[in-house]
Design a protein around this motif. Structure first.
Motif, PDB file in Angstrom:
ATOM      1  N   LYS A 115      59.582 -27.250 -67.786  1.00 41.32           N
ATOM      2  CA  LYS A 115      58.084 -27.556 -68.361  1.00 41.32           C
ATOM      3  C   LYS A 115      56.754 -27.573 -67.304  1.00 41.32           C
ATOM      4  CE  LYS A 115      59.194 -31.599 -70.734  1.00 41.32           C
ATOM      5  NZ  LYS A 115      59.738 -33.046 -71.270  1.00 41.32           N
ATOM      6  N   TYR A 116      56.237 -25.846 -66.963  1.00 44.01           N
ATOM      7  CA  TYR A 116      55.268 -25.899 -65.994  1.00 44.01           C
ATOM      8  C   TYR A 116      55.456 -24.598 -66.710  1.00 44.01           C
ATOM      9  CZ  TYR A 116      59.373 -23.696 -63.654  1.00 44.01           C
ATOM     10  OH  TYR A 116      60.672 -22.244 -63.682  1.00 44.01           O
ATOM     11  N   GLU A 117      53.863 -24.049 -66.204  1.00 39.20           N
ATOM     12  CA  GLU A 117      53.400 -22.125 -66.502  1.00 39.20           C
ATOM     13  C   GLU A 117      53.209 -21.685 -65.145  1.00 39.20           C
ATOM     14  OE1 GLU A 117      50.399 -22.258 -69.147  1.00 39.20           O
ATOM     15  OE2 GLU A 117      51.591 -22.769 -71.094  1.00 39.20           O
ATOM     16  N   ILE A 118      53.538 -20.542 -64.811  1.00 37.87           N
ATOM     17  CA  ILE A 118      52.732 -19.511 -63.431  1.00 37.87           C
ATOM     18  C   ILE A 118      51.414 -18.959 -63.476  1.00 37.87           C
ATOM     19  CG2 ILE A 118      54.067 -17.957 -62.192  1.00 37.87           C
ATOM     20  CD1 ILE A 118      56.541 -19.417 -62.713  1.00 37.87           C
ATOM     21  N   GLU A 119      51.160 -19.217 -63.223  1.00 40.36           N
ATOM     22  CA  GLU A 119      49.444 -18.689 -63.086  1.00 40.36           C
ATOM     23  C   GLU A 119      49.503 -17.293 -61.833  1.00 40.36           C
ATOM     24  OE1 GLU A 119      45.540 -20.405 -64.630  1.00 40.36           O
ATOM     25  OE2 GLU A 119      45.528 -20.482 -63.080  1.00 40.36           O
ATOM     26  N   ASP A 120      49.282 -15.974 -62.483  1.00 43.40           N
ATOM     27  CA  ASP A 120      48.810 -15.317 -61.296  1.00 43.40           C
ATOM     28  C   ASP A 120      47.714 -15.170 -61.130  1.00 43.40           C
ATOM     29  OD1 ASP A 120      51.284 -14.157 -61.172  1.00 43.40           O
ATOM     30  OD2 ASP A 120      51.366 -12.867 -62.718  1.00 43.40           O
ATOM     31  N   ARG A 121      47.771 -14.393 -58.834  1.00 43.39           N
ATOM     32  CA  ARG A 121      45.750 -15.074 -58.675  1.00 43.39           C
ATOM     33  C   ARG A 121      45.984 -13.930 -57.730  1.00 43.39           C
ATOM     34  NH1 ARG A 121      43.787 -20.266 -58.669  1.00 43.39           N
ATOM     35  NH2 ARG A 121      44.372 -21.608 -60.562  1.00 43.39           N
ATOM     36  N   MET A 122      44.192 -13.196 -58.045  1.00 38.42           N
ATOM     37  CA  MET A 122      44.463 -12.330 -57.757  1.00 38.42           C
ATOM     38  C   MET A 122      44.310 -12.435 -56.234  1.00 38.42           C
ATOM     39  SD  MET A 122      40.613  -9.839 -57.836  1.00 38.42           S
ATOM     40  CE  MET A 122      39.685  -9.023 -56.851  1.00 38.42           C
ATOM     41  N   MET A 123      44.661 -11.092 -54.896  1.00 40.12           N
ATOM     42  CA  MET A 123      43.981 -11.484 -53.580  1.00 40.12           C
ATOM     43  C   MET A 123      43.614 -10.322 -52.824  1.00 40.12           C
ATOM     44  SD  MET A 123      47.543 -13.226 -51.917  1.00 40.12           S
ATOM     45  CE  MET A 123      47.419 -13.609 -50.715  1.00 40.12           C
ATOM     46  N   LEU A 124      42.709 -10.687 -52.011  1.00 42.30           N
ATOM     47  CA  LEU A 124      41.965  -9.536 -51.609  1.00 42.30           C
ATOM     48  C   LEU A 124      42.557  -9.211 -50.284  1.00 42.30           C
ATOM     49  CD1 LEU A 124      38.308 -10.846 -51.412  1.00 42.30           C
ATOM     50  CD2 LEU A 124      39.273  -8.613 -52.466  1.00 42.30           C
ATOM     51  N   TYR A 125      42.699  -7.311 -49.698  1.00 34.81           N
ATOM     52  CA  TYR A 125      42.841  -6.924 -48.745  1.00 34.81           C
ATOM     53  C   TYR A 125      42.522  -6.449 -47.510  1.00 34.81           C
ATOM     54  CZ  TYR A 125      45.516  -3.044 -46.160  1.00 34.81           C
ATOM     55  OH  TYR A 125      45.733  -2.403 -45.402  1.00 34.81           O
ATOM     56  N   VAL A 156      30.082   0.122 -51.975  1.00 32.98           N
ATOM     57  CA  VAL A 156      30.492  -0.238 -53.075  1.00 32.98           C
ATOM     58  C   VAL A 156      30.771   1.657 -53.760  1.00 32.98           C
ATOM     59  CG1 VAL A 156      30.416  -0.207 -54.970  1.00 32.98           C
ATOM     60  CG2 VAL A 156      29.480  -1.990 -53.580  1.00 32.98           C
ATOM     61  N   ASN A 157      31.525   1.920 -53.401  1.00 32.14           N
ATOM     62  CA  ASN A 157      33.016   3.486 -54.191  1.00 32.14           C
ATOM     63  C   ASN A 157      31.798   4.278 -52.525  1.00 32.14           C
ATOM     64  OD1 ASN A 157      34.904   1.397 -55.028  1.00 32.14           O
ATOM     65  ND2 ASN A 157      32.722   1.759 -57.117  1.00 32.14           N
ATOM     66  N   ASP A 158      32.078   4.010 -52.095  1.00 35.42           N
ATOM     67  CA  ASP A 158      31.729   5.273 -50.835  1.00 35.42           C
ATOM     68  C   ASP A 158      30.406   5.280 -50.751  1.00 35.42           C
ATOM     69  OD1 ASP A 158      34.681   5.437 -49.652  1.00 35.42           O
ATOM     70  OD2 ASP A 158      34.450   7.121 -51.494  1.00 35.42           O
ATOM     71  N   LEU A 159      29.763   4.544 -51.604  1.00 33.53           N
ATOM     72  CA  LEU A 159      27.791   4.423 -51.594  1.00 33.53           C
ATOM     73  C   LEU A 159      27.366   3.229 -51.370  1.00 33.53           C
ATOM     74  CD1 LEU A 159      27.325   6.300 -55.389  1.00 33.53           C
ATOM     75  CD2 LEU A 159      27.255   8.075 -52.880  1.00 33.53           C
ATOM     76  N   LYS A 218      36.155  -0.294 -54.724  1.00 32.65           N
ATOM     77  CA  LYS A 218      36.690  -0.376 -53.374  1.00 32.65           C
ATOM     78  C   LYS A 218      35.010  -0.512 -52.365  1.00 32.65           C
ATOM     79  CE  LYS A 218      37.364   2.979 -49.544  1.00 32.65           C
ATOM     80  NZ  LYS A 218      36.749   4.503 -49.162  1.00 32.65           N
ATOM     81  N   ILE A 219      35.532  -1.697 -51.739  1.00 31.53           N
ATOM     82  CA  ILE A 219      34.362  -2.321 -50.799  1.00 31.53           C
ATOM     83  C   ILE A 219      34.167  -2.586 -48.833  1.00 31.53           C
ATOM     84  CG2 ILE A 219      32.953  -4.553 -50.114  1.00 31.53           C
ATOM     85  CD1 ILE A 219      33.811  -5.606 -53.072  1.00 31.53           C
ATOM     86  N   MET A 246      34.627  -7.571 -35.124  1.00 30.37           N
ATOM     87  CA  MET A 246      34.112  -6.147 -35.269  1.00 30.37           C
ATOM     88  C   MET A 246      32.647  -5.816 -34.318  1.00 30.37           C
ATOM     89  SD  MET A 246      33.810  -6.348 -39.875  1.00 30.37           S
ATOM     90  CE  MET A 246      33.356  -5.020 -40.219  1.00 30.37           C
ATOM     91  N   THR A 247      32.598  -4.737 -34.466  1.00 26.16           N
ATOM     92  CA  THR A 247      30.988  -5.041 -33.691  1.00 26.16           C
ATOM     93  C   THR A 247      29.977  -3.525 -34.003  1.00 26.16           C
ATOM     94  OG1 THR A 247      29.538  -3.986 -31.380  1.00 26.16           O
ATOM     95  CG2 THR A 247      31.926  -2.921 -32.216  1.00 26.16           C
ATOM     96  N   THR A 248      28.403  -3.261 -34.143  1.00 24.26           N
ATOM     97  CA  THR A 248      27.772  -1.962 -34.204  1.00 24.26           C
ATOM     98  C   THR A 248      28.933  -0.730 -34.486  1.00 24.26           C
ATOM     99  OG1 THR A 248      25.957  -2.999 -33.549  1.00 24.26           O
ATOM    100  CG2 THR A 248      25.925  -0.496 -34.028  1.00 24.26           C
ATOM    101  N   GLY A 249      27.894  -0.730 -35.390  1.00 21.63           N
ATOM    102  CA  GLY A 249      29.420   0.743 -36.632  1.00 21.63           C
ATOM    103  C   GLY A 249      30.700   0.726 -36.831  1.00 21.63           C
ATOM    104  N   ASP A 250      31.033  -0.599 -36.641  1.00 17.97           N
ATOM    105  CA  ASP A 250      32.396  -0.300 -37.729  1.00 17.97           C
ATOM    106  C   ASP A 250      32.550  -0.902 -38.408  1.00 17.97           C
ATOM    107  OD1 ASP A 250      33.906  -0.467 -35.018  1.00 17.97           O
ATOM    108  OD2 ASP A 250      33.995  -2.469 -34.402  1.00 17.97           O
ATOM    109  N   ARG A 251      33.257  -0.931 -39.403  1.00 18.77           N
ATOM    110  CA  ARG A 251      32.947  -0.934 -40.877  1.00 18.77           C
ATOM    111  C   ARG A 251      34.448  -1.172 -41.490  1.00 18.77           C
ATOM    112  NH1 ARG A 251      30.982   3.652 -44.848  1.00 18.77           N
ATOM    113  NH2 ARG A 251      29.404   4.109 -43.727  1.00 18.77           N
ATOM    114  N   ILE A 252      34.678  -1.979 -42.255  1.00 15.86           N
ATOM    115  CA  ILE A 252      35.904  -3.047 -42.770  1.00 15.86           C
ATOM    116  C   ILE A 252      36.021  -2.581 -43.995  1.00 15.86           C
ATOM    117  CG2 ILE A 252      34.833  -5.281 -43.063  1.00 15.86           C
ATOM    118  CD1 ILE A 252      37.645  -6.392 -42.577  1.00 15.86           C
ATOM    119  N   GLY A 253      37.274  -1.974 -44.509  1.00 19.59           N
ATOM    120  CA  GLY A 253      37.480  -2.200 -46.165  1.00 19.59           C
ATOM    121  C   GLY A 253      38.199  -3.093 -46.282  1.00 19.59           C
TER     122      GLY A 253
END
Length: 280
Positions: A115-125, A156-159, A218-219, A246-253
């Motif tokens: 007696k249950y339901e399964i819910e999908d939750r979004m994750m980030l990478y 955002v999306n390379d801009l 894409k962020i 991270m330091t100055t000049g770094d970017r995390i996707g």
């Protein structure tokens, strides 16, 4: 469901009394049950692996004892295995852990009865320079050692979308909207929604609004230079544990992960009802 695994926050169930009670209950009902151990294995590529648990691949369900923090760690452990989680709240304010300690017997009966339901939750990478990590709640990028605010560039999306001069930036899922994001003044979103939230932490500008973006966005978050040319150091933290420096000049996707967290739901209580109960 036949094979169960229990992930326990041992600071909240010191003598494993509740853990062993659940294990014995399941075994008396003809089920298999194991207690997961911490991996304690550091991996320079996969952040926070040392905080994860060794969940058997043949598990049908993972029962998590602790609070929301334990649920977040279990979510990263179980995501690659596609195993549903159900949380027993041994903490204080639990949005993810549905079952209270007083309701364990009833919860186990309902699970065994199907007696249950399964819910999908979004994750980030998130990834940068060969390091990567996954999270259910958020990726928080915050200053490392200095008390000075940091310049963050949001792409955002390379801009280039905007800049924040702030103590940090939170990139959140809908599930994480009631966590650090909410504490920083960000919007609360229904957890089954499909979107990404960006919320600055204590911004030193009039531009202090959160951003709500499509889940397919894409962020990238870049670290700008400080006014006097000194490198700025920050850390990107995945659900409060695994970090990328991270330091100055770094970017995390950062983007929506192909992995999801499956949450086993016993009650058809709306998110707003749960939210109202937590706020009382």
């Amino acid at each position: 469901m036949h094979n169960f695994c229990i992930v326990t926050n041992r600071s909240k169930d010191v003598n494993l009394d509740i853990t062993n009670y659940i294990k014995e209950y399941l075994e008396k009902n003809g089920k298999e049950c194991v207690i997961a151990e911490s991996t304690k294995i550091r991996d320079d590529k996969h952040t926070g692996k040392e905080f994860q648990s060794s969940i058997p691949e043949d598990s049908d369900c993972c029962i998590v004892l602790g609070g929301d923090g334990t649920m977040l760690q279990a979510a990263r452990s179980a995501a690659r295995l596609d195993i549903p989680l159900i949380g027993v709240n041994l903490g204080t304010l639990g949005y993810l852990a549905e079952v209270e300690k007083s309701g364990i017997d009833d919860a186990l009966e309902r699970i065994l009865a199907g007696k249950y339901e399964i819910e999908d939750r979004m994750m980030l990478y998130g990834s940068m320079n060969g390091q990567e990590g996954y999270c259910l709640n958020d990726i928080a990028i915050t200053r490392y050692s200095s008390i000075k605010a940091v310049d963050y560039e949001i792409y955002v999306n390379d801009l280039l979308l905007c800049n924040y001069h702030a103590d940090g930036i939170i990139i959140s899922t809908p599930t994480g909207s009631t966590g650090y994001n909410m504490s920083a003044g960000g919007p609360i979103v229904e957890p089954s929604a499909n979107m990404i939230l960006i919320t600055p932490i204590c911004p030193h500008t009039l531009n202090s609004r959160s951003l709500v973006l499509s889940a397919d966005t894409k962020i990238e978050v870049g670290i700008g230079g400080f006014r006097d040319g000194i490198n700025q150091k920050v850390v990107a933290s995945f659900d409060g544990s695994g970090i990328i420096e991270m330091t100055t000049g770094d970017r995390i996707g950062i983007k929506k992960s192909s992995k999801t967290t499956k949450i086993l739901k016993l009650n058809r209580v709306s998110f707003l009802e749960v939210l109202g109960e937590k706020f009382r």
